[in-house]
Write an enzyme that holds these catalytic residues in place. Structure first.
Site, PDB file in Angstrom:
ATOM      1  N   CYS A 275       0.735  -1.224   0.015  1.00 35.09           N
ATOM      2  CA  CYS A 275      -0.010  -0.053   0.135  1.00 35.09           C
ATOM      3  C   CYS A 275       0.883   1.455   0.026  1.00 35.09           C
ATOM      4  O   CYS A 275       0.450   2.298  -0.635  1.00 35.09           O
ATOM      5  CB  CYS A 275      -1.116   0.097   1.213  1.00 35.09           C
ATOM      6  SG  CYS A 275      -1.690  -1.661   1.840  1.00 35.09           S
ATOM      7  N   ARG A 304       6.874 -11.169   5.527  1.00 33.36           N
ATOM      8  CA  ARG A 304       6.278 -10.930   7.052  1.00 33.36           C
ATOM      9  C   ARG A 304       7.022 -11.807   8.127  1.00 33.36           C
ATOM     10  O   ARG A 304       7.229 -13.323   7.613  1.00 33.36           O
ATOM     11  CB  ARG A 304       5.002 -11.021   7.141  1.00 33.36           C
ATOM     12  CG  ARG A 304       3.971 -10.102   6.413  1.00 33.36           C
ATOM     13  CD  ARG A 304       2.454 -10.236   6.334  1.00 33.36           C
ATOM     14  NE  ARG A 304       2.023  -9.253   5.477  1.00 33.36           N
ATOM     15  CZ  ARG A 304       0.695  -9.139   5.130  1.00 33.36           C
ATOM     16  NH1 ARG A 304      -0.110 -10.271   5.557  1.00 33.36           N
ATOM     17  NH2 ARG A 304       0.381  -8.314   4.286  1.00 33.36           N
ATOM     18  N   GLN A 322       2.028 -11.376  -3.714  1.00 36.50           N
ATOM     19  CA  GLN A 322       0.402 -10.834  -3.670  1.00 36.50           C
ATOM     20  C   GLN A 322      -0.046 -10.551  -4.758  1.00 36.50           C
ATOM     21  O   GLN A 322       0.613  -9.667  -5.787  1.00 36.50           O
ATOM     22  CB  GLN A 322       0.130  -9.693  -2.343  1.00 36.50           C
ATOM     23  CG  GLN A 322      -0.051 -10.301  -0.858  1.00 36.50           C
ATOM     24  CD  GLN A 322      -0.405  -9.134  -0.360  1.00 36.50           C
ATOM     25  OE1 GLN A 322      -1.498  -9.188  -0.119  1.00 36.50           O
ATOM     26  NE2 GLN A 322       0.348  -8.127   0.334  1.00 36.50           N
ATOM     27  N   ASP A 324      -2.165  -7.990  -5.597  1.00 41.34           N
ATOM     28  CA  ASP A 324      -2.546  -6.887  -4.976  1.00 41.34           C
ATOM     29  C   ASP A 324      -2.934  -5.726  -5.981  1.00 41.34           C
ATOM     30  O   ASP A 324      -2.703  -5.712  -7.058  1.00 41.34           O
ATOM     31  CB  ASP A 324      -1.299  -6.260  -3.923  1.00 41.34           C
ATOM     32  CG  ASP A 324      -2.072  -5.504  -2.817  1.00 41.34           C
ATOM     33  OD1 ASP A 324      -3.049  -5.509  -2.574  1.00 41.34           O
ATOM     34  OD2 ASP A 324      -1.015  -4.800  -2.265  1.00 41.34           O
ATOM     35  N   HIS A 326      -4.694  -1.331  -5.708  1.00 34.51           N
ATOM     36  CA  HIS A 326      -5.214  -0.102  -5.053  1.00 34.51           C
ATOM     37  C   HIS A 326      -6.079   0.738  -6.023  1.00 34.51           C
ATOM     38  O   HIS A 326      -5.353   1.041  -6.919  1.00 34.51           O
ATOM     39  CB  HIS A 326      -4.301   0.707  -4.257  1.00 34.51           C
ATOM     40  CG  HIS A 326      -3.606  -0.314  -2.903  1.00 34.51           C
ATOM     41  ND1 HIS A 326      -2.395  -1.031  -3.163  1.00 34.51           N
ATOM     42  CD2 HIS A 326      -3.995  -0.424  -1.967  1.00 34.51           C
ATOM     43  CE1 HIS A 326      -2.132  -1.512  -2.274  1.00 34.51           C
ATOM     44  NE2 HIS A 326      -3.046  -1.345  -1.309  1.00 34.51           N
ATOM     45  N   LYS A 410     -14.963  -3.730   5.183  1.00 35.49           N
ATOM     46  CA  LYS A 410     -14.169  -4.567   4.194  1.00 35.49           C
ATOM     47  C   LYS A 410     -15.092  -5.696   3.806  1.00 35.49           C
ATOM     48  O   LYS A 410     -16.231  -5.935   4.606  1.00 35.49           O
ATOM     49  CB  LYS A 410     -13.080  -5.013   4.718  1.00 35.49           C
ATOM     50  CG  LYS A 410     -13.098  -5.943   5.978  1.00 35.49           C
ATOM     51  CD  LYS A 410     -11.452  -6.551   6.199  1.00 35.49           C
ATOM     52  CE  LYS A 410     -11.796  -7.482   7.796  1.00 35.49           C
ATOM     53  NZ  LYS A 410     -10.444  -7.984   7.814  1.00 35.49           N
ATOM     54  N   HIS A 456      -8.518  -1.009  -1.233  1.00 31.21           N
ATOM     55  CA  HIS A 456      -7.552  -2.141  -1.344  1.00 31.21           C
ATOM     56  C   HIS A 456      -8.382  -3.380  -1.851  1.00 31.21           C
ATOM     57  O   HIS A 456      -9.467  -3.674  -1.345  1.00 31.21           O
ATOM     58  CB  HIS A 456      -7.193  -2.633  -0.071  1.00 31.21           C
ATOM     59  CG  HIS A 456      -6.460  -1.262   0.900  1.00 31.21           C
ATOM     60  ND1 HIS A 456      -4.694  -1.362   0.845  1.00 31.21           N
ATOM     61  CD2 HIS A 456      -6.792  -0.208   1.364  1.00 31.21           C
ATOM     62  CE1 HIS A 456      -4.766  -0.077   1.548  1.00 31.21           C
ATOM     63  NE2 HIS A 456      -5.953   0.544   1.830  1.00 31.21           N
TER      64      HIS A 456
END
Length: 582
Positions: A275, A304, A322, A324, A326, A410, A456
């Site tokens: 992000c 992580r 990911q 991912d 945005h 979410k 997201h």
């Protein structure tokens, strides 16, 4: 698969069975000392100090026999309430129970007795040990006292208990099926991925077969996103600590990140999410309302620091990829963009044949609004719009108050796996906070600066976890478009049929079919079994008839039926299977 912890009767049975296990262990190993024996979703376990003794496979049947012997005796399970001083006197020779007692408040402490065994416990329990007939010890492992690697390693024994023998047998069959589908087992057998302690825990390495699967998934979702108006980018896998201080992750997420690296008077960190990078991309230039929505997507590597005990195959790793994205949009575009994301999720799930899924709409806690970012009007508008979209799509969803992120509501898509696990595959989240923290703006119709909203979203989520789910869902029999080897060719006799087999192989490869040719000097039956074990979607058997008439004879994985076609027909059939993602 039943959640034992949430079922009142099964919880009580399994809690009592944990005590039965401890009593049996105490009979067989008089010096044994006990830490805790809680009920968990999958049954129960007990952590035990057996001194220098290490539990082995051959010890489990003896413990089960002793448990059955105690249960048959039928002693009542009796609750006692004693003072803390009495508890200290009763358990003074057991350092683990003394540790528990030392952390209890002064006053009444409860314990339960069954015959010659007494244990600290809040309860409740069944009336007599005679009710504990249908149990099974499932596995054992080492477990550090209090989960701290600096403490002594204890022996942890897991078990399960049911009301009836039929329920137990059904559960054991489910566990056996789960064992056969375990992605860690199949991933190794099918040469999809590997791990090495020398490389590091939780760091998967993708072998050629696994890379083919990943590459096809990446191509698939990238093309899908392109069709839906996404612009793909690439950002670095590390960043300055300052970036994560700006985003707020450094304060709220630091313990899940790898430690910072000090270089040239700057501190860098491996990124746990993408992000902040994408916020900086938006901030890089001025934006007009006419440019919105702006959809940025990335196939990104993230890191992580998962605890050693939480790492699980490729389902939960320390390095993962990911899918991912945005979306930067105006408040008025939230509903339309949210619907577009849900449409994309449904498209993808249709392609993969996913049917057993449910949407979870996570809302803020109306009784504790202060812990959420933003104002009431914006939250209510957003939650209502997300709810309306799901109703318009006739989606199967439920609401979960208090489960929203602090920066916005979410949507999670919960998929029921083949072995009964609830898996979150896709997520969509509204975010009002990051645009504020990064001071993101666009120019509206009147020439004023306004704050965009960020959505997201992750469709496949972690590619690693998605592949783990696929392996278990398909038992490693991937759809032909994803399979590492789509066609395996077996000549009946190398001397007479190898040349034709090589010709067919070359023809298929020219049409971008992934092919292997098995020319080993082994019996046909052996090579057929091996092809089935490797879970190749199609196996070609080429002999005299096929060579002389330029035909193809094939078997589909899992079938004993042999089908013969002209080679052109087989190629068309195969290409159609791949195109339609059969």
């Amino acid at each position: 698969m039943k959640n034992i912890k949430n079922d009142e009767r099964l919880n009580k049975l399994n809690h009592s069975c944990a005590h039965l296990l401890a009593q049996a262990v105490k009979h067989l190993y008089p010096e044994a000392k006990f830490w805790v024996g809680p009920v968990i979703e999958e049954g129960f376990y007990y952590d035990i100090d057996l001194g220098d003794k290490v539990i082995k496979e051959e010890d489990i049947p003896a413990i089960e026999r002793e448990m059955k012997k105690i249960a048959k005796d039928g002693k009542r399970i009796v609750r006692h309430e004693i003072s803390k001083e009495e508890a200290i006197e009763m358990f003074q020779n057991d350092p683990y129970k003394m540790d528990l007692i030392s952390r209890m408040e002064d006053g009444t402490i409860s314990c339960y007795s069954q015959g010659d065994f007494t244990d600290l416990c809040r309860g409740p329990h069944v009336e007599t040990v005679k009710e504990l007939k249908h149990f099974k010890l499932l596995k054992f492992s080492g477990a550090y006292f209090k989960g701290d690697s600096n403490n002594k390693m204890l022996q942890r024994i897991y078990g399960i208990c049911f009301e009836t023998g039929e329920d137990l047998e059904e559960h054991l069959q489910i566990l056996e099926e789960a064992k056969m589908r375990d992605h860690r087992k199949l991933g190794k057998e099918l040469d999809i991925f590997m791990f090495s302690e020398v490389v590091g825990r939780g760091l998967p390495m993708w072998l050629p077969n696994g890379f083919i699967i990943r590459r096809n998934l990446v191509d698939y979702i990238t093309d899908k996103e392109y069709e839906h108006g996404y612009k793909h980018v690439m950002t670095p896998s590390l960043a300055s600590v300052e970036l994560y201080k700006t985003s707020g992750h450094w304060d709220h997420y630091q313990e899940d990140m790898f430690p910072a690296m000090e270089l040239d008077n700057e501190a860098y960190v491996l990124r746990p999410m993408n992000c902040p990078h994408h916020m900086m991309m938006f901030k890089n230039s001025l934006h007009s309302y006419r440019e919105l929505p702006l959809r940025i997507a990335e196939i990104a590597n993230d890191f992580r620091y998962e605890a050693s005990g939480a790492v699980c195959g490729i389902e939960r790793t320390r390095a993962f990829t990911q899918n991912d994205s945005h979306i930067f949009c105006t408040e008025d575009q939230i509903k339309k963009e949210f619907k577009s994301v849900v449409d994309l999720i449904l498209e993808v799930y249709k392609d993969f044949g996913f049917e057993n899924y449910q949407f979870r709409l996570s809302l803020r806690d109306p009784e504790n609004k202060d812990k959420y970012f933003g104002n009431d009007e914006l939250w209510e508008k957003s939650e209502n719009e997300l709810r309306e979209v799901l109703k318009e799509l006739n989606a199967d969803f439920y609401e979960a108050e208090g489960e929203a992120a602090f920066y916005g509501p979410k949507l999670d898509v919960q998929v029921k796996s083949a072995i009964g696990h609830d898996v979150t595959l896709s997520t969509v989240q509204l975010d009002y906070q990051l645009p504020e923290r990064f001071d993101l703006t666009y120019i509206d119709e009147e020439g004023n600066k306004k704050r965009p909203v960020v959505i997201h979203r992750a469709i496949l989520g972690s590619l690693d976890r998605f592949i783990a789910f696929l392996i278990e869902e398909t038992k490693g029999v991937f759809p032909v478009w994803l399979a590492p080897t789509q066609v395996n060719i077996i000549p009946v006799n190398n001397e007479y049929h190898l040349e034709y087999a090589e010709k067919i192989k070359s023809s298929l490869e020219q049409n971008h079919i992934r092919v292997e040719l098995d020319s080993k000097d082994e019996k046909l039956s052996y090579k057929m079994r091996e092809s089935q074990t490797k879970k190749n979607p199609y196996t070609l058997i080429l002999g005299d008839k096929e060579r002389d008439d330029e035909l193809i004879s094939y078997r589909k994985h899992g079938s004993n039926e042999t089908i013969t076609l002209k080679k052109e027909e087989f190629l068309s059939f195969l290409q159609e299977q791949i195109k339609l993602k059969k």
